[in-house]
Enzyme design. Sequence first.
Site, PDB file in Angstrom:
ATOM      1  N   LYS A  52       0.817  -1.218   0.000  1.00 40.74           N
ATOM      2  CA  LYS A  52       0.000   0.000   0.000  1.00 40.74           C
ATOM      3  C   LYS A  52       0.848   1.264   0.000  1.00 40.74           C
ATOM      4  O   LYS A  52       0.380   2.332  -0.398  1.00 40.74           O
ATOM      5  CB  LYS A  52      -0.964  -0.017   1.170  1.00 40.74           C
ATOM      6  CG  LYS A  52      -2.034  -1.084   0.982  1.00 40.74           C
ATOM      7  CD  LYS A  52      -3.130  -1.036   2.006  1.00 40.74           C
ATOM      8  CE  LYS A  52      -4.206  -2.044   1.673  1.00 40.74           C
ATOM      9  NZ  LYS A  52      -3.778  -3.445   1.905  1.00 40.74           N
TER      10      LYS A  52
HETATM   11  C1  LIG Z   1      -4.323  -4.538   1.314  1.00 33.64           C
HETATM   12  C2  LIG Z   1      -3.497  -5.766   1.210  1.00 33.64           C
HETATM   13  C3  LIG Z   1      -3.825  -6.801   0.308  1.00 33.64           C
HETATM   14  C4  LIG Z   1      -5.063  -6.764  -0.570  1.00 33.64           C
HETATM   15  O1  LIG Z   1      -4.979  -5.781  -1.568  1.00 33.64           O
HETATM   16  P1  LIG Z   1      -6.301  -5.335  -2.368  1.00 33.64           P
HETATM   17  O2  LIG Z   1      -5.881  -4.197  -3.225  1.00 33.64           O
HETATM   18  O3  LIG Z   1      -7.281  -4.933  -1.307  1.00 33.64           O
HETATM   19  O4  LIG Z   1      -6.742  -6.507  -3.155  1.00 33.64           O
HETATM   20  C5  LIG Z   1      -2.984  -7.892   0.235  1.00 33.64           C
HETATM   21  N1  LIG Z   1      -1.882  -7.992   1.023  1.00 33.64           N
HETATM   22  C6  LIG Z   1      -1.543  -7.033   1.903  1.00 33.64           C
HETATM   23  C7  LIG Z   1      -0.333  -7.211   2.742  1.00 33.64           C
HETATM   24  C8  LIG Z   1      -2.333  -5.874   2.028  1.00 33.64           C
HETATM   25  O5  LIG Z   1      -1.976  -4.921   2.916  1.00 33.64           O
END
Ligand SMILES: *Cc1c(COP(=O)(O)O)cnc(C)c1O
Length: 460
Positions: free
Chosen positions: A110
């Site tokens: 993120k």
């Molecule tokens: C948010 C997150 C996901 C999922 O990502 P999306 O965009 O919601 O599909 C997967 N792994 C981690 C570590 C995350 O923080």
Amino acid sequence: MKYLSTRGRSTAVSFSEAVEAGLAPDGGLFLPEELPDISPHLKAWESLSYAELTAAFFQLFATDLDAGILKDCVLASYGRFDHPEVAPLKRLGERLFVLELFHGPTLAFKDFALQLLGNLYEEQMARTGKPINVLGATSGDTGAAAIHGLRGKRGVNIFILYPDGRVSPLQERQMTCTGSQNIFPLAIEGSFDDAQKALKETFEDLDFRENLGLSAVNSINMARIIAQCVYYLYAWFRLPEESRETVEFVVPTGNFGNVLAGWMAQKMGLPVAGFRVATNQNDILHRFFQSGVYEMGEVKPSHAPSMDIQVASNFERFIYYAVDRDSAQVRRIMRQFKETGFYRFENFDADTFSSSCTDDNEIEATIGRVHREYGYLIDPHTACGFSDLNRNRTSVVLATAHPAKFPDTILAATGQEARSPVLDALKTRDIVKFPIAADKAAIQAFIKDHAVTCHEMEAG
Ligand SMILES: *Cc1c(COP(=O)(O)O)cnc(C)c1O
């Protein structure tokens, strides 16, 4: 480039307006009016660094931003990653690659979007002079990434609600040990649902929202998707040339933001075979890609908590393309889904998607197996991508978090201690948090007392 709402009832807006608004006024999500064709650029982009590639890609979308300013935002964002390649592609086997997306400040993917979004907010604030107070609720990762995207930014304060005692101790430290004056972690009495309910009520008070220039942080901002397209391109350039067009990207998925970005890059002309939607035991998207039925389930807490979702908030963008951009159809589907928690797509076409789901036992077993076979530690989210892999094709698994964020699961699965100097350093810092009731009045009073105002900005 203009941006339209998936629901077709908002006027077209500029890139900056779409970034500022987040959600479209008609309740839909923003998408570019037309997807650019990137295939003529691929040759020239091949040798660019990660930040250069991001700047070049964004120029196709952020057409109302000055190219120099955009470049500065991008350089500032990816300069804080702890690997010179930003998103290194590692080879584990003949046909198996892993794309490490955990070298940002909070050690999860993120950061790619939220570091950049933080700099775009700051730039926007400097241009318009309007201070921004950002409010969000988190069960862990998004809140930490948002806090690190905005910490120390002038004219921006951030308030993050989280359930006290119900996020992991490391996640809490990531949110509360920043030492930054503009960060306010609000530890709510109650569950994540209580925090979200309080958030929703605070936002629904339109006067309050207007008066304080309140902005949401969530996973649906268009800029996040665009930022996430870039690492698919970057990885593609680093594959052996003969594997590029047959590669399948395997993406641990919750809200469908990450994998949507890859699929959109493909629609723009990146020649790849497809995408695997890898869910944990919360398998709404796996069931959808197997059957064409989109049906809400109960959230079951798992070892991969950032993928514990009931409804995938970015899925509406996929639906929009799946129904040939017929907004009236999108509105009908979303209305029916909201009312009944169910929608069946007739003549369903999974396009280039495949899917899988992985329960907690398999997550642990997979972490153990990958460690034995390749001497490589993966986190529980990434493990969902490694289960059930097709070994006869080239796969790039996206590693979405650093294993050290989940030391207990890693220890149980491998007997190994997963460490990271970034997280170790947090353990010696003071926790600064603000305990508060999950109550609209209490939250509004706190924000009023701690909001950044125009007056302060002139003084500062
Ligand atoms: C948010 C997150 C996901 C999922 O990502 P999306 O965009 O919601 O599909 C997967 N792994 C981690 C570590 C995350 O923080």
